[in-house]
Design an enzyme around this catalytic site. Structure first.
Site, mmCIF file in Angstrom:
data_model
loop_
_atom_site.group_PDB
_atom_site.id
_atom_site.type_symbol
_atom_site.label_atom_id
_atom_site.label_comp_id
_atom_site.label_asym_id
_atom_site.label_seq_id
_atom_site.Cartn_x
_atom_site.Cartn_y
_atom_site.Cartn_z
ATOM 1 N N VAL A 43 10.663 22.232 -15.073
ATOM 2 C CA VAL A 43 9.582 21.686 -14.051
ATOM 3 C C VAL A 43 8.149 22.648 -14.286
ATOM 4 C CG1 VAL A 43 10.432 22.643 -11.738
ATOM 5 C CG2 VAL A 43 9.372 20.694 -12.136
ATOM 6 N N LYS A 44 8.332 24.051 -14.389
ATOM 7 C CA LYS A 44 7.227 24.950 -14.083
ATOM 8 C C LYS A 44 6.187 24.765 -15.213
ATOM 9 C CE LYS A 44 6.669 26.545 -10.899
ATOM 10 N NZ LYS A 44 6.343 26.440 -9.565
ATOM 11 N N ASP A 45 6.698 24.067 -16.421
ATOM 12 C CA ASP A 45 5.789 23.777 -17.493
ATOM 13 C C ASP A 45 4.560 23.158 -16.875
ATOM 14 O OD1 ASP A 45 7.659 24.981 -18.991
ATOM 15 O OD2 ASP A 45 7.729 23.282 -20.359
ATOM 16 N N ALA A 48 2.314 25.569 -14.834
ATOM 17 C CA ALA A 48 1.736 26.413 -15.841
ATOM 18 C C ALA A 48 0.420 25.829 -16.727
ATOM 19 C CB ALA A 48 2.882 27.049 -16.718
ATOM 20 N N THR A 75 8.269 29.826 -14.022
ATOM 21 C CA THR A 75 6.839 29.805 -14.410
ATOM 22 C C THR A 75 6.260 30.716 -15.332
ATOM 23 O OG1 THR A 75 6.704 29.388 -11.918
ATOM 24 C CG2 THR A 75 4.702 29.913 -13.167
#
Ligand code: PMP
Length: 331
Positions: A43-45, A48, A75
């Site tokens: 999910v952190k794409d 970022a 992240t």
């Protein structure tokens, strides 16, 4: 689906998966937003990419620029891969208590990885403060600061939330998600509330985090402990503060591990601990809603990066969380 442009273009627009066996068991429809299918695997794409694009827009990142971040891993992975695609280098600071797979991935991807001793936030040695100091010491470097930088939340408000509204044909009753920075919960929650204020936004917290008590009783107080990675926090971040939270559920590690193994064995979904925790929390919260209610949660990352932990027999034994259940009785 149309072709997209490069790594960044492949971020987001993830499938929303109806968990049919779980839904049948609970008598409510439960859906998982498959964020583990982002190109960097979590999910952190989204955050970022959003944070790097914001630096670019503000003229703070030039060719060969350096992005510094303190992270539980995901992240850092997102920033490094987006950075590779756009010509930036990353210095990633991680505490030394995360799954070994994440350090290996970051080194493979080319990050300058700095591992520091795990320490409470109040200690200056904590990875968050270490990252800030490194960024400050390098002229021209930028600090992503995912906890306080609300571009994180805004990215979910702009992408994750509207995607869920469209994929659910606008009809859902609740959104349940854990918080690491709070970006996913706050941003998605805000978009869902803007669509329909009746949608309940629910925090799913592990033990060892102070947020459950904050939502339930207005007091930042942690109880117990958890091995869940990337989630649970003992302070209020700018991203979490913006979350329109209605309620909270708490899920222990045994339930998280049981759910992770059940999802793999019975549904073919191979996800990380926070995703399994979310699914368990979503199922429990859904059970409190009228039959037929529709609840969405987040599959934050994949199981591959936890092969040596929640999918490793020795680790499970050591942590006294060997899965026992044959069915969903643990819910
Ligand atoms: N799950 C995992 C595995 C994560 O790494 C993170 C991010 N730290 C989250 C969930 C929570 O996401 P957020 O930072 O948006 O609260």
């Amino acid at each position: 689906m149309k072709a997209v442009d490069g790594f960044s273009g492949a971020i987001g627009n993830t499938p929303l998966i109806r968990l049919s066996k779980l839904s049948a068991h609970v008598g409510r429809d439960i859906f998982g937003k498959a964020e583990h299918l982002n190109p960097g695997g979590s999910v952190k794409d989204r955050a970022a990419l959003g944070i790097i694009e914001d630096f670019e827009r503000r003229g703070l990142l030039k060719a060969d620029g350096i992005v510094v971040e303190g992270t539980a891993g995901n992240t850092g992975i997102g920033l490094t891969l987006v950075g590779n695609a756009r010509g930036y280098r990353t210095i990633i600071v991680m505490p030394d208590d995360q799954a070994p797979e994440k350090y290996e991935l970051l080194r493979t991807f080319g990050a300058d990885l700095r591992v520091v001793e795990a320490a409470p936030f109040t200690n200056d040695a904590n990875y968050y403060h270490a990252a800030r100091r490194i960024a400050e010491s390098i002229p021209g470097a930028v600090w992503a600061n995912q906890f306080e930088n609300t571009v994180n939340r805004d990215t979910h408000e702009r992408t994750t939330g509207p995607e869920i509204v469209a994929q659910m044909d606008g009809k859902l009753d609740a959104f349940v998600a854990a918080a690491g920075t709070g970006g996913t919960l706050a941003g998605t929650g805000r978009a869902l509330k803007a669509h329909d204020p009746k949608i309940q936004v629910v925090l799913c917290d592990p033990y060892g985090s102070a947020l459950y008590n904050y939502v339930k009783h207005g007091k930042l107080e942690a109880e117990g402990d958890s091995n869940a990675e990337g989630i649970g926090i003992k302070r209020l971040t700018a991203n979490f503060t913006g979350a329109p939270v209605d309620d909270a559920v708490r899920v222990d590690d045994r339930t998280m591990v049981e759910m992770a193994h059940w999802l793999l064995r019975e549904t073919g979904l191979f996800v990380g601990g926070s995703a399994a925790l979310n699914v368990a929390g979503a199922a429990r919260y859904a059970a409190t809603l009228p039959a037929g209610s529709r609840v969405v949660t987040v599959l934050c990352d994949g199981g591959d990066r936890y092969r040596s932990r929640i999918y490793n027999a020795a680790w499970l034994k050591e942590n006294d969380v060997v899965p026992q259940a044959k069915d969903l009785s643990f819910l």
